[in-house]
Enzyme design. Structure first.
Site: not given
Ligand SMILES: *Cc1c(COP(=O)(O)O)cnc(C)c1O
Ligand code: SF4
Length: 368
Positions: A115, A110, A106, A93-94, A113, A275, A97, A312, A319
């Protein structure tokens, strides 16, 4: 009563048998468990106080029928991972990174979560072929300065598997930072073993571990010791916390958590606004409530304890900080931590830093 727990609880029946849910709730818990994965490790089960109907640990891990109530604004891919995935397992996305999602399982699941539609036990690791393609993408993309191992929980992989992946990343010159997002030190502190520490220390790269932790009681003696092992091994730790109604959405709990983290040498990094994951409305606060909480923290707990409150943006736009604003739009009035307002002198016109950078490059004669 001390119950010696050895196994991770993975079904509604197991939760009832362990005393983490009442018999009468079996059917409704089964309905939720058939839709969203359940796992409670012995370390987490030991933290639950079954006598408290509002226990903040149980609330995070014991299924709740409200998870099956989905709202229109909720989305199975709430932060738009799919739209920014150039190859399986990578989210880019960025520019500098990427996320590398090695595994979708996991140690604990959670209930909130983000995801939750993608994680679960039978959702195995990336295939060898997919992993090779993901690594090839990173290798072929020089702007990637940092690789963030996430998932799922990457520390569910054996130290041997992690070492193999990290050795591949080590060989990529432009990757300088290896960041691991995990809940493992809380979910199973015994897994922070010497072999894991050896795997995470990668010569020539900086490794960071970001711990997902939401309540001060999660930082038990064993968890603190596990984090100390990581930090003493030369791996700096940060923390990310999800703002959760009924778990940590009050100033006393949040400040206790942030202070406990700093006492453990862990720097609070992000406080995530909840989220829009399906069936998580009962956990979400409003943004205004989150901002009010952040205002209370400012000035009252050390600056070391202050996380950035972030959202996000749905759709995959990244973010953005959404903390309270202390400066008036025209920049003429600034508020202090007691809510008192002060005048600030007029400012020169704004020049955007990127414009300045472009001018500097141009004057050196190496611009486009
Ligand atoms: C959250 C996230 C990151 C990390 O973001 P930081 O602001 O550097 O912590 C990097 N890539 C994606 C796709 C993300 O969702
Ligand atoms: S938030 Fe989702 S991905 Fe993170 S530890 Fe909990 S269940 Fe796993």
């Amino acid at each position: 009563m001390t119950v010696l727990r050895e196994k991770t609880l993975r079904s509604a029946t197991a939760l009832v048998e362990a005393g983490l849910a009442e018999d009468g709730r079996l059917a409704e818990l089964q309905r939720v468990a058939s839709r969203y994965a359940v796992a409670i490790t012995p370390a987490i089960a030991d933290l639950v106080n079954p006598a408290d109907p509002h226990d903040p640990i149980a609330r995070q891990f014991v299924p709740d029928p409200r998870e099956l109530v989905h709202h229109d604004e909720e989305n199975a891919d709430p932060i738009g991972d799919h739209a920014f995935s150039p190859v399986e397992g990578v989210v880019h996305r960025y520019p500098d990174r990427v996320l590398l999602k090695l595994v979708n399982a996991c140690a604990v699941y959670c209930r909130f979560c983000f995801r939750r539609e993608m994680v679960g036990p039978g959702r195995g690791a990336l295939s060898a072929k997919a992993l090779a393609a993901a690594l090839a993408y990173i290798r072929a993309t020089p702007p990637i300065w940092e690789v963030i191992l996430t998932g799922g929980d990457p520390l569910i992989l054996s130290p041997r598997r992690l070492t193999a992946v990290l050795a591949e990343l080590r060989a990529i010159d432009h990757v300088k930072i290896l960041r691991v997002h995990t809940r493992m030190p809380v979910a199973a502190p015994e897994r922070i073993s010497p072999a894991l520490l050896r795997a995470l220390r990668v010569p020539g790269k900086a490794s960071y571990v970001v711990l997902h932790v939401n309540h001060p009681r999660e930082l038990s003696v064993k968890v603190r010791a596990a984090c100390a092992r990581l930090i003493d091994a030369g791996i700096p730790m940060l923390a990310q916390t999800v703002l959760l109604r009924g778990v940590n959405d009050d100033a006393a709990t949040m400040s206790a958590l942030l202070r406990a983290l700093v006492e453990c040498r862990i720097k609070p990094y992000y406080l995530h606004h909840g989220d829009l994951a399906p069936g998580t409305a009962h956990f979400r606060t409003s943004i205004a409530e989150g901002q009010a909480l952040m205002r209370t923290l400012r000035g009252r707990v050390s600056g070391l304890c202050q996380p950035a409150y972030v959202l996000d943006i749905p759709g995959g736009f990244g973010k953005s900080p959404i903390g309270p604003n202390y400066l008036s739009d025209d920049g003429a009035v600034i508020e202090d931590f007691n809510g008192r307002r002060h005048h600030y002198p007029p400012q020169p016109p704004v020049r955007h830093p990127e414009v300045l950078g472009a001018k500097r490059r141009a004057s050196k004669g190496d611009g486009p």
